[in-house]
Design a protein around this motif. Structure first.
Motif, mmCIF file in Angstrom:
data_model
loop_
_atom_site.group_PDB
_atom_site.id
_atom_site.type_symbol
_atom_site.label_atom_id
_atom_site.label_comp_id
_atom_site.label_asym_id
_atom_site.label_seq_id
_atom_site.Cartn_x
_atom_site.Cartn_y
_atom_site.Cartn_z
ATOM 1 N N VAL A 29 40.365 44.571 48.501
ATOM 2 C CA VAL A 29 41.003 43.285 48.216
ATOM 3 C C VAL A 29 40.560 42.759 46.857
ATOM 4 C CG1 VAL A 29 41.160 40.866 48.919
ATOM 5 C CG2 VAL A 29 41.392 42.687 50.619
ATOM 6 N N ARG A 30 39.275 42.884 46.588
ATOM 7 C CA ARG A 30 38.789 42.399 45.298
ATOM 8 C C ARG A 30 39.392 43.191 44.150
ATOM 9 N NH1 ARG A 30 38.521 38.358 42.906
ATOM 10 N NH2 ARG A 30 37.116 38.186 41.139
ATOM 11 N N ALA A 80 35.607 34.474 53.788
ATOM 12 C CA ALA A 80 35.296 35.623 52.943
ATOM 13 C C ALA A 80 36.551 36.149 52.249
ATOM 14 C CB ALA A 80 34.653 36.721 53.780
ATOM 15 N N ALA A 81 37.663 36.215 52.990
ATOM 16 C CA ALA A 81 38.916 36.694 52.405
ATOM 17 C C ALA A 81 39.345 35.819 51.241
ATOM 18 C CB ALA A 81 40.006 36.742 53.470
ATOM 19 N N LEU A 82 39.265 34.505 51.424
ATOM 20 C CA LEU A 82 39.671 33.596 50.350
ATOM 21 C C LEU A 82 38.712 33.694 49.170
ATOM 22 C CD1 LEU A 82 40.903 30.395 52.226
ATOM 23 C CD2 LEU A 82 42.050 32.581 51.830
ATOM 24 N N GLY A 140 39.606 36.375 46.680
ATOM 25 C CA GLY A 140 40.799 36.182 45.875
ATOM 26 C C GLY A 140 42.086 36.267 46.661
ATOM 27 N N ALA A 141 41.982 36.482 47.973
ATOM 28 C CA ALA A 141 43.173 36.475 48.822
ATOM 29 C C ALA A 141 43.573 35.036 49.118
ATOM 30 C CB ALA A 141 42.912 37.226 50.124
ATOM 31 N N GLY A 178 47.607 36.393 40.007
ATOM 32 C CA GLY A 178 48.796 35.582 40.224
ATOM 33 C C GLY A 178 49.650 36.023 41.393
ATOM 34 N N THR A 179 49.373 37.205 41.937
ATOM 35 C CA THR A 179 50.131 37.684 43.099
ATOM 36 C C THR A 179 49.476 37.201 44.387
ATOM 37 O OG1 THR A 179 50.826 39.698 41.932
ATOM 38 C CG2 THR A 179 50.958 39.721 44.335
ATOM 39 N N PRO A 180 50.210 36.517 45.263
ATOM 40 C CA PRO A 180 49.629 36.115 46.552
ATOM 41 C C PRO A 180 49.225 37.340 47.375
ATOM 42 C CG PRO A 180 51.605 34.851 46.083
ATOM 43 C CD PRO A 180 51.556 35.956 45.071
ATOM 44 N N ILE A 181 48.016 37.309 47.894
ATOM 45 C CA ILE A 181 47.463 38.450 48.620
ATOM 46 C C ILE A 181 47.007 38.013 50.002
ATOM 47 C CG2 ILE A 181 45.479 40.025 48.735
ATOM 48 C CD1 ILE A 181 45.626 40.271 45.703
#
Length: 320
Positions: free
Chosen positions: A159-160, A185-187, A190-191, A168-171
């Motif tokens: 993910v990182r 942790a996900a947020l 960068g998600a 800029g892409t929503p993940i």
């Protein structure tokens, strides 16, 4: 409660909680409806569904809530083009496509206002999907049940890496998440949301045999296996089938023998028939973090509350 992120704004949902599209478990209306109504994104798993059954599930979700929902479509499934035609005509709010290229479907769905998310398990596929014009990505790491990345790169790293590569892409991060600490942790990686699969297997509304749910509750974090190397890698709970496959792979048995053994078991055997010894009990490592079967709405609320509690425990920066 609302948690605003790039993903919640893109999808029009309150909470960055995505229920994974899981064959049989969410190949129905009850689980997706409960999750969407609670503020997350419920996902109908179209993979094993006949088209009339899929249409009926969509009707039931739309009758039960005005909140967004998604349909997950594996592009390799038999009759995928017919299913795409039907979904496009219905103008579903969100399409989550997997196991195929996005150019096959993207333009016509986006022209009808459908948000298109694509499942990826590598930096290469993420870059290609973004170049094709997808609205967002579901990025899967090794901890995930079902189909993890072939290289078994962890969610933490994958993910990182994708977030750095596609700014800029929503993940949506997927693999290893079971509670609000995982969501935090996900947020932090960068998600804009986390996808929860195994956590929603252990829900009252998941369309699985009780024996399957009990097996998930009984599992520890080390009780999954990855089998199907060179055939079609899957992560599942350890059982007779998984151990037999693992032994064939350890002893370098011939590919045809391994294919025959692999084909002799199925997810359906476990999911519908309750054969958790010889069926494919697909589940992620997060099974070891789950200890109760709960209503899906309660799971969604709990994730949000745990997220808030987690944030309150993080130490502040101290400056001299």
């Amino acid at each position: 409660m609302r948690i605003g992120t790039s993903v919640t704004r893109l999808l029009g949902i309150d909470l960055p909680v995505i229920q994974a599209g899981m064959s049989w478990a969410s190949s129905c209306s009850a689980l997706p409806l409960a999750v969407s109504a609670a503020g997350g994104l419920g996902v109908i798993a179209a993979g094993p569904m006949r088209l009339p059954d899929l249409e009926r599930a969509i009707d039931e979700v739309e009758a039960g809530t005005d909140r967004p929902y998604a349909v997950n479509l594996p592009l390799y499934r038999k009759g995928a083009d017919e299913v795409m035609d039907a979904l496009c005509a219905r103008r579903i709010p969100v399409l989550i496509a997997s196991q195929g290229g996005p150019r096959r479907y993207l333009r016509r769905f986006q022209e009808r206002g459908t948000v298109c998310l694509h499942v990826v398990a590598s930096e290469e596929h993420a870059a290609k999907a973004v170049e094709a014009g997808v609205d967002g990505l579901v990025v899967v790491g090794a901890e995930a049940g079902g189909h993890p990345p072939a290289g078994l790169v962890s969610t933490l790293v994958m993910v990182r890496a994708v977030a750095r590569q596609t700014p800029g892409t929503p993940i949506i991060a997927s693999g290893g998440f079971a509670d609000g600490a995982g969501l935090a942790a996900a947020l932090a990686l960068g998600a804009g949301a986390a996808q929860f699969g195994t956590r929603f297997i252990a829900s009252a509304e998941s369309n699985l045999h009780p024996a399957y749910k009990k097996a998930v509750l009984a599992a520890g974090v080390g009780d999954t296996r990855t089998v199907g190397h060179q055939i079609g890698l899957i992560r599942l709970l350890a059982n007779e089938f998984a151990e037999r496959m693992a032994e064939l792979e350890r002893t370098a048995a011939g590919l045809e023998l391994r294919r025959a053994e692999f084909a002799g078991s199925s997810l359906r055997m476990a999911a519908l028939d309750g054969d958790v010894a010889r069926g494919k009990v697909e589940a992620g490592q997060s099974a070891g973090l789950i200890d109760a079967i709960l209503p899906a709405a309660e799971i969604v609320r709990g994730l949000a509350e745990e997220y808030e509690a987690t944030l309150s425990t993080l130490p502040p920066v101290e400056r001299p």
